[in-house]
Design an enzyme around this catalytic site. Structure first.
Site, PDB file in Angstrom:
ATOM      1  N   PRO A   2      30.244  36.368  42.322  1.00  0.00           N
ATOM      2  CA  PRO A   2      30.161  37.474  43.279  1.00  0.00           C
ATOM      3  C   PRO A   2      31.406  38.350  43.350  1.00  0.00           C
ATOM      4  CG  PRO A   2      30.406  35.384  44.435  1.00  0.00           C
ATOM      5  CD  PRO A   2      30.428  35.077  42.996  1.00  0.00           C
ATOM      6  N   GLU A   3      31.184  39.661  43.268  1.00  0.00           N
ATOM      7  CA  GLU A   3      32.238  40.641  43.530  1.00  0.00           C
ATOM      8  C   GLU A   3      31.835  41.423  44.775  1.00  0.00           C
ATOM      9  OE1 GLU A   3      33.385  42.642  39.859  1.00  0.00           O
ATOM     10  OE2 GLU A   3      32.967  40.842  38.720  1.00  0.00           O
ATOM     11  N   LYS A  59      36.289  40.252  49.040  1.00  0.00           N
ATOM     12  CA  LYS A  59      35.355  39.159  48.767  1.00  0.00           C
ATOM     13  C   LYS A  59      35.359  38.127  49.884  1.00  0.00           C
ATOM     14  CE  LYS A  59      36.373  39.793  43.881  1.00  0.00           C
ATOM     15  NZ  LYS A  59      37.224  39.295  42.781  1.00  0.00           N
ATOM     16  N   ARG A 258      41.522  37.471  30.973  1.00  0.00           N
ATOM     17  CA  ARG A 258      40.084  37.453  31.228  1.00  0.00           C
ATOM     18  C   ARG A 258      39.339  38.155  30.092  1.00  0.00           C
ATOM     19  NH1 ARG A 258      38.897  36.523  36.455  1.00  0.00           N
ATOM     20  NH2 ARG A 258      36.925  35.943  35.519  1.00  0.00           N
TER      21      ARG A 258
END
Length: 269
Positions: A2-3, A59, A258
DNA sequence: CCAATTGTTATTTA
DNA sequence: ATAAATAACAATTG
């Protein structure tokens, strides 16, 4: 997973429970998700309490529980909030279940990178007051952005965009989406942007946050919707994926620690 | 068995 | 001392 917008989607799921009393609480006290939390106090405080309001910053989520306290939740990499029937039996990766007369609220997280926290009393936790401005808010100015980039001058843009203290809600796919739209190479040093590049970055950060919130938060058969057509999102994990703007091949490599997807033909600044 | 995963933080390195 | 890079966390999937 989730972002920004996915977290907002989850927060709204639990809004079905507002103004209803919690009749009982189930949790696995030894689960890593509760690291540092007084789970006995949490269960005691939530039992009989009413969820009165829900909030999100980046978040991070915060649920006000009447005069009893504040429940803070972070979904980590694999967390989710669900609403189940009142008789729902707690499952293996469900770490916190709040039962109400009409439903059960479930916080599940297989990898347990998420966090739960409990702050008793009527005052919200200190960390909530110190949250940075949302990217959509007027306080998120190009000047603040430029100053932050200058302080991280040698870091690749990709790594900088993932820093929550300045870009609350941005995660891996949103960072890639923003840099793609701005035409900026993800490995570009943050301190090397001129005023024009900086303005473009500022503009696309706001565009992607606004667009993600507008599209993803919509409910499609109980799950969030996809971002709009034409976004990099739809191509970034596809082998042989192509840039939606130029039609040229996309590249995937590790930048800033990443996996990063970018379009060499477009992101040449 | 190996490598991968849309997050964050502690530790190590420069 | 500070900034940047890397490992670690845990579970699952390919």
């Amino acid at each position: 997973m989730p972002e920004l917008a996915e977290v907002e989607f989850m927060r709204r799921r639990w809004d079905a429970a507002l103004e209803d009393a919690v009749t009982s609480v189930e949790l696995h006290p030894r689960a890593r998700i509760f690291r540092g939390v007084d789970t006995a106090a949490l269960a005691r405080g939530l039992t009989g309490a009413t969820l009165t309001s829900s909030h999100r910053s980046g978040k991070q989520m915060l649920f006000a529980c009447g005069d009893s306290g504040w429940l803070g939740l972070h979904l980590g990499m694999t967390g989710e909030l669900r609403v189940e029937a009142s008789a729902y039996p707690i499952d293996r990766h469900d770490h916190l279940v709040l039962r109400q007369r009409a439903r059960a609220l479930v916080f599940a997280d297989p990898r347990m990178f998420g966090t739960v926290e409990w702050t008793p009393g009527t005052q919200p936790p200190a960390w909530w007051r110190d949250r940075p401005p949302e990217i959509m808010e007027p306080a998120f100015t190009a000047e603040r952005l430029q100053a932050f980039l200058a302080r991280r001058a040698k870091s690749p843009l990709k790594a900088v965009l993932l820093m929550q203290e300045m870009f609350p809600g941005i995660g891996n796919w949103m960072a890639d989406e923003v840099l793609w739209r701005a035409g900026l190479h993800p490995a570009r040093a943050a301190g090397s942007l001129d005023a024009v590049d900086c303005a473009a970055l500022h503009r696309e950060l706001r565009f992607v946050c606004r667009g993600a919130l507008r599209s993803i938060v919509r409910d499609v058969d109980g799950h969030w919707a996809d971002p709009p057509r034409g976004w990099l999102f739809h191509e970034r994990w596809v082998d042989g994926g192509r840039c939606p703007r130029t039609g040229s091949p996309l590249v995937r490599e590790t930048i800033g620690g990443r996996t990063t997807c970018w379009s060499p033909a477009l992101q040449n600044r």
